[in-house]
Design a protein around this motif. Structure first.
Motif, PDB file in Angstrom:
ATOM      1  N   ALA A  49      -9.413   9.392   0.256  1.00  0.00           N
ATOM      2  CA  ALA A  49     -10.295   9.663  -0.934  1.00  0.00           C
ATOM      3  C   ALA A  49      -9.958  11.012  -1.576  1.00  0.00           C
ATOM      4  O   ALA A  49     -10.045  11.032  -2.981  1.00  0.00           O
ATOM      5  CB  ALA A  49     -11.575  10.521  -0.429  1.00  0.00           C
ATOM      6  N   VAL A  50      -8.871  11.722  -1.210  1.00  0.00           N
ATOM      7  CA  VAL A  50      -8.501  12.899  -1.995  1.00  0.00           C
ATOM      8  C   VAL A  50      -6.923  12.467  -2.744  1.00  0.00           C
ATOM      9  O   VAL A  50      -6.546  13.240  -3.436  1.00  0.00           O
ATOM     10  CB  VAL A  50      -8.167  14.107  -1.414  1.00  0.00           C
ATOM     11  N   ALA A  51      -6.469  11.230  -2.371  1.00  0.00           N
ATOM     12  CA  ALA A  51      -5.388  10.783  -2.787  1.00  0.00           C
ATOM     13  C   ALA A  51      -5.538  10.652  -4.406  1.00  0.00           C
ATOM     14  O   ALA A  51      -6.517  10.156  -4.884  1.00  0.00           O
ATOM     15  CB  ALA A  51      -5.060   9.313  -2.247  1.00  0.00           C
ATOM     16  N   PRO A  52      -4.645  11.049  -5.224  1.00  0.00           N
ATOM     17  CA  PRO A  52      -4.693  11.389  -6.735  1.00  0.00           C
ATOM     18  C   PRO A  52      -4.463   9.722  -7.427  1.00  0.00           C
ATOM     19  O   PRO A  52      -5.025   9.643  -8.442  1.00  0.00           O
ATOM     20  CB  PRO A  52      -3.676  12.113  -7.176  1.00  0.00           C
ATOM     21  N   GLU A  53      -4.152   8.614  -6.648  1.00  0.00           N
ATOM     22  CA  GLU A  53      -3.825   7.496  -7.525  1.00  0.00           C
ATOM     23  C   GLU A  53      -3.933   6.558  -6.291  1.00  0.00           C
ATOM     24  O   GLU A  53      -4.106   6.475  -4.867  1.00  0.00           O
ATOM     25  CB  GLU A  53      -2.823   7.506  -8.268  1.00  0.00           C
ATOM     26  N   ARG A  54      -3.593   5.218  -6.714  1.00  0.00           N
ATOM     27  CA  ARG A  54      -3.352   4.140  -5.806  1.00  0.00           C
ATOM     28  C   ARG A  54      -2.055   4.403  -4.880  1.00  0.00           C
ATOM     29  O   ARG A  54      -1.264   5.186  -5.155  1.00  0.00           O
ATOM     30  CB  ARG A  54      -3.166   2.931  -6.524  1.00  0.00           C
ATOM     31  N   PRO A  55      -2.179   3.769  -3.764  1.00  0.00           N
ATOM     32  CA  PRO A  55      -1.034   3.971  -2.779  1.00  0.00           C
ATOM     33  C   PRO A  55       0.288   3.685  -3.164  1.00  0.00           C
ATOM     34  O   PRO A  55       0.410   2.698  -4.288  1.00  0.00           O
ATOM     35  CB  PRO A  55      -1.336   3.200  -1.548  1.00  0.00           C
ATOM     36  N   ARG A  56       1.400   4.422  -3.103  1.00  0.00           N
ATOM     37  CA  ARG A  56       2.835   4.062  -3.572  1.00  0.00           C
ATOM     38  C   ARG A  56       3.473   3.649  -2.227  1.00  0.00           C
ATOM     39  O   ARG A  56       3.298   4.271  -1.305  1.00  0.00           O
ATOM     40  CB  ARG A  56       3.264   5.348  -4.552  1.00  0.00           C
ATOM     41  N   CYS A  57       4.350   3.002  -2.593  1.00  0.00           N
ATOM     42  CA  CYS A  57       5.480   2.508  -1.373  1.00  0.00           C
ATOM     43  C   CYS A  57       6.214   3.781  -0.881  1.00  0.00           C
ATOM     44  O   CYS A  57       6.878   4.628  -1.774  1.00  0.00           O
ATOM     45  CB  CYS A  57       6.519   1.301  -1.828  1.00  0.00           C
ATOM     46  N   ALA A  58       6.404   4.111   0.299  1.00  0.00           N
ATOM     47  CA  ALA A  58       6.844   5.358   0.938  1.00  0.00           C
ATOM     48  C   ALA A  58       8.440   5.250   0.497  1.00  0.00           C
ATOM     49  O   ALA A  58       9.156   6.198   0.883  1.00  0.00           O
ATOM     50  CB  ALA A  58       6.586   5.484   2.381  1.00  0.00           C
ATOM     51  N   TYR A  59       9.182   3.975   0.350  1.00  0.00           N
ATOM     52  CA  TYR A  59      10.573   4.070   0.167  1.00  0.00           C
ATOM     53  C   TYR A  59      10.615   4.007  -1.120  1.00  0.00           C
ATOM     54  O   TYR A  59      11.871   4.749  -1.678  1.00  0.00           O
ATOM     55  CB  TYR A  59      11.138   2.711   0.897  1.00  0.00           C
ATOM     56  N   CYS A  60      10.240   2.974  -2.170  1.00  0.00           N
ATOM     57  CA  CYS A  60      10.587   2.836  -3.449  1.00  0.00           C
ATOM     58  C   CYS A  60       9.752   3.385  -4.491  1.00  0.00           C
ATOM     59  O   CYS A  60       9.958   3.212  -5.605  1.00  0.00           O
ATOM     60  CB  CYS A  60      10.976   1.425  -3.807  1.00  0.00           C
ATOM     61  N   SER A  61       8.557   3.872  -4.069  1.00  0.00           N
ATOM     62  CA  SER A  61       7.116   4.361  -4.737  1.00  0.00           C
ATOM     63  C   SER A  61       6.675   3.212  -5.903  1.00  0.00           C
ATOM     64  O   SER A  61       6.069   3.764  -6.695  1.00  0.00           O
ATOM     65  CB  SER A  61       8.074   5.695  -5.870  1.00  0.00           C
ATOM     66  N   ALA A  62       7.005   1.960  -5.727  1.00  0.00           N
ATOM     67  CA  ALA A  62       6.360   0.873  -6.129  1.00  0.00           C
ATOM     68  C   ALA A  62       4.810   0.944  -5.635  1.00  0.00           C
ATOM     69  O   ALA A  62       4.538   1.306  -4.787  1.00  0.00           O
ATOM     70  CB  ALA A  62       6.853  -0.392  -6.261  1.00  0.00           C
ATOM     71  N   ASP A  63       3.896   0.273  -6.562  1.00  0.00           N
ATOM     72  CA  ASP A  63       2.682   0.152  -5.857  1.00  0.00           C
ATOM     73  C   ASP A  63       2.780  -0.679  -4.791  1.00  0.00           C
ATOM     74  O   ASP A  63       3.457  -1.605  -4.437  1.00  0.00           O
ATOM     75  CB  ASP A  63       1.714  -0.740  -6.879  1.00  0.00           C
ATOM     76  N   ALA A  64       1.815  -0.032  -3.831  1.00  0.00           N
ATOM     77  CA  ALA A  64       1.873  -0.743  -2.178  1.00  0.00           C
ATOM     78  C   ALA A  64       0.417  -1.268  -1.890  1.00  0.00           C
ATOM     79  O   ALA A  64      -0.535  -0.726  -2.235  1.00  0.00           O
ATOM     80  CB  ALA A  64       2.220   0.403  -1.405  1.00  0.00           C
ATOM     81  N   SER A  65       0.474  -2.474  -1.139  1.00  0.00           N
ATOM     82  CA  SER A  65      -0.724  -2.971  -0.568  1.00  0.00           C
ATOM     83  C   SER A  65      -0.500  -3.128   0.899  1.00  0.00           C
ATOM     84  O   SER A  65      -1.582  -3.655   1.443  1.00  0.00           O
ATOM     85  CB  SER A  65      -0.951  -4.348  -1.143  1.00  0.00           C
ATOM     86  N   LYS A  66       0.516  -2.793   1.526  1.00  0.00           N
ATOM     87  CA  LYS A  66       0.745  -2.894   3.090  1.00  0.00           C
ATOM     88  C   LYS A  66       1.052  -1.572   3.735  1.00  0.00           C
ATOM     89  O   LYS A  66       1.623  -0.731   3.245  1.00  0.00           O
ATOM     90  CB  LYS A  66       2.004  -3.900   3.343  1.00  0.00           C
ATOM     91  N   ARG A  67       0.164  -1.360   4.589  1.00  0.00           N
ATOM     92  CA  ARG A  67       0.031  -0.252   5.625  1.00  0.00           C
ATOM     93  C   ARG A  67       0.730  -0.452   7.018  1.00  0.00           C
ATOM     94  O   ARG A  67       0.646  -1.458   7.550  1.00  0.00           O
ATOM     95  CB  ARG A  67      -1.225   0.300   5.631  1.00  0.00           C
ATOM     96  N   CYS A  68       1.457   0.714   7.326  1.00  0.00           N
ATOM     97  CA  CYS A  68       2.129   0.494   8.683  1.00  0.00           C
ATOM     98  C   CYS A  68       1.031   0.274   9.710  1.00  0.00           C
ATOM     99  O   CYS A  68       0.012   1.119   9.913  1.00  0.00           O
ATOM    100  CB  CYS A  68       2.819   1.884   8.972  1.00  0.00           C
ATOM    101  N   SER A  69       1.161  -0.668  10.617  1.00  0.00           N
ATOM    102  CA  SER A  69       0.041  -1.252  11.159  1.00  0.00           C
ATOM    103  C   SER A  69       0.024  -0.442  12.375  1.00  0.00           C
ATOM    104  O   SER A  69      -1.125  -0.217  13.392  1.00  0.00           O
ATOM    105  CB  SER A  69       0.278  -2.653  11.954  1.00  0.00           C
ATOM    106  N   ARG A  70       1.007   0.441  12.961  1.00  0.00           N
ATOM    107  CA  ARG A  70       1.177   1.346  14.010  1.00  0.00           C
ATOM    108  C   ARG A  70       0.214   2.632  13.633  1.00  0.00           C
ATOM    109  O   ARG A  70      -0.480   2.864  14.594  1.00  0.00           O
ATOM    110  CB  ARG A  70       2.577   1.586  14.305  1.00  0.00           C
ATOM    111  N   CYS A  71       0.651   3.275  12.637  1.00  0.00           N
ATOM    112  CA  CYS A  71       0.130   4.741  12.582  1.00  0.00           C
ATOM    113  C   CYS A  71      -0.756   4.696  11.473  1.00  0.00           C
ATOM    114  O   CYS A  71      -1.755   5.550  11.229  1.00  0.00           O
ATOM    115  CB  CYS A  71       1.154   5.819  12.302  1.00  0.00           C
ATOM    116  N   GLN A  72      -0.828   3.801  10.532  1.00  0.00           N
ATOM    117  CA  GLN A  72      -1.850   3.603   9.281  1.00  0.00           C
ATOM    118  C   GLN A  72      -1.609   4.401   8.312  1.00  0.00           C
ATOM    119  O   GLN A  72      -2.681   4.861   7.521  1.00  0.00           O
ATOM    120  CB  GLN A  72      -3.187   3.334   9.959  1.00  0.00           C
ATOM    121  N   ASN A  73      -0.509   5.494   8.472  1.00  0.00           N
ATOM    122  CA  ASN A  73      -0.518   6.331   7.621  1.00  0.00           C
ATOM    123  C   ASN A  73       0.358   6.125   6.305  1.00  0.00           C
ATOM    124  O   ASN A  73       0.360   6.706   5.214  1.00  0.00           O
ATOM    125  CB  ASN A  73       0.140   7.717   8.194  1.00  0.00           C
TER     126      ASN A  73
END
Length: 440
Positions: free
Chosen positions: A386-410
């Motif tokens: 909720a406090v994130a300023p925008e849509r999720p970004r890829c942790a590696y390349c900073s592109a728009d992301a739609s997949k989350r780490c299934s282990r930690c969900q972070n």
């Protein structure tokens, strides 16, 4: 949004009233960890309140209970710990902690406090309630911005790529360096909010900003270097929301938030009557300030029309004779938090590090599991989203992301390939977060 409320008004008041300053020796202790968690909750609640624009109860509580000076003192204390004690910990060859996350929390504490101050200092009441500690905060911001300018002259912020040969403490040092860049950008925003109150600041604070530190010239250097911008592969990237984002060609003339903060701070420091009466326009200052004319394009003036007044000021300055440095005898207050802490702990850095190695940063496996559970409860995933300023970004390349780490969900990723490439850096924190979820 009401379902995401972290703290009820009564709970928030209890946490605010309980805020206190900790000696450097106690950083990382059980009581300190509890306050760090409380600060994180206040931080996230303040961001939620600002997001939904329904009052600012956290800011009001901090002002009412006089806790802004406490936050400033804690900010400078953890800054000193990072400069004086943390390097000692990193040099201990036989220190191989089971997990570095307890140390990381202390390193991260500075970022938490400066982020909370950035949120609440949007309101002048918070700045005014800092009282004499605003002098210490001005010095703090000057230190951070000076390092930011120096770092931009050496190629910008360090990259986040890890090394297979690095041990956990070396990896933690790299994370601390990356964090330092973000902290400096937050300090820029805090400084800008302080300049919004220039008409109510004490003469000592104004003198500190204009004469001792010559902040207008430092801000000119920041505009010249723009360390929050970089070119990668022929594409402009800007740092925002803890990540580098590629700027589309059609958006490159758009004023970034950080550039805007610098321009507004310059406007406040150069055009307010109170500041003009205190600022000595020497030949050096004149030369530096006149560099601004090259940046004042029509495109910029369309976005910040008030800068037309600054443009007129610079045109007049170009025809004005410079002033010799003032040699008036002035009795003024000086910042005291840094000097007091250094005086109290001088010669004790090794002893503090040794004490913390034995009693704070070598927890048992059971203690780690309990801490992991508390962290999982503090950093609630729904609130973080909720406090994130925008849509999720890829942790590696900073592109728009739609997949989350299934282990930690972070962490988020745009594809499987990026997740694999990022695992070397993400693996350690992923395991800890997963342990926290299982303990919970």
């Amino acid at each position: 949004m009401g379902d995401l409320e972290l703290l009820l008004p009564g709970e928030a008041e209890v946490l605010v009233r309980g805020l206190r300053s900790f000696p450097l020796r106690e950083m990382g202790s059980e009581g300190w960890n509890q306050q760090h968690e409380n600060l994180e909750k206040l931080n996230m609640q303040a961001i939620l309140d600002a997001t939904i624009s329904q009052g600012e109860p956290i800011q009001e509580l901090l002002v009412t209970h006089g806790k802004v000076p406490t936050l400033v003192e804690e900010l400078i204390a953890v800054e000193m710990w990072k400069q004086k004690v943390f390097p000692v910990l990193c040099r201990v060859e036989d220190f191989k902690p089971q997990n570095t996350f307890p140390i990381y929390m202390v390193v991260h504490h500075e970022a938490s406090i400066i982020n909370l101050l950035e949120t609440v200092f949007f309101h002048k009441e918070a700045c005014e309630s800092a009282e004499d500690t605003v002098l210490d905060l001005v010095d703090y911001c000057h230190r951070k911005l000076t390092l930011l300018v120096a770092r931009s002259g050496c190629g910008g912020p360090p990259e986040g790529a890890g090394s297979q040969d690095s041990n956990p403490m070396q990896e933690l040092q790299k994370q601390a360096e990356l964090m330092e860049f973000e902290i400096a950008l937050k300090a820029l925003s805090v400084l800008r909010y302080i300049t919004d109150c220039v008409d109510s600041l004490s003469l000592s604070t104004l003198s500190r900003m204009l004469s001792t530190h010559n902040l207008p010239c430092l801000l000119v250097e920041l505009l010249e270097h723009s360390p929050w911008n970089r070119w990668e592969g022929g594409k402009l990237q800007q740092f925002e929301g803890s990540r580098w984002h590629t700027v589309a060609p059609s958006e490159q003339q758009k004023l970034s938030k950080l550039d805007g903060q610098v321009w507004i701070a310059l406007y406040n420091l150069l055009l307010s009557p109170e500041a003009q009466a205190r600022y000595c326009l020497t030949s050096f200052a004149k030369g530096q300030l006149l560099k601004l004319r090259a940046f004042l394009t029509d495109t910029l003036l369309d976005q910040l029309p008030n800068l037309a007044h600054l443009q007129s000021f610079l045109a007049h300055l170009a025809l004005t004779e410079t002033q010799p440095p003032k040699k008036d005898l002035v009795l003024e207050q000086i910042p005291e938090i840094w000097e007091r802490l250094e005086r109290e702990n001088r010669g004790k850095w090794q002893a503090i590090a040794k004490h913390q190695l034995q009693h704070v940063f070598s927890p048992s496996e059971q203690d780690l599991r309990l801490q992991a559970q508390r962290w999982a409860e503090t950093y609630r995933l729904d609130v973080l989203e909720a406090v994130a300023p925008e849509r999720p970004r890829c942790a590696y390349c900073s592109a728009d992301a739609s997949k989350r780490c299934s282990r930690c969900q972070n962490e988020w990723y745009c594809c499987r390939e990026c997740q694999v490439k990022h695992w070397e850096k993400h693996g350690k924190t992923c395991v800890l977060a997963a342990q926290g979820d299982r303990a919970k």
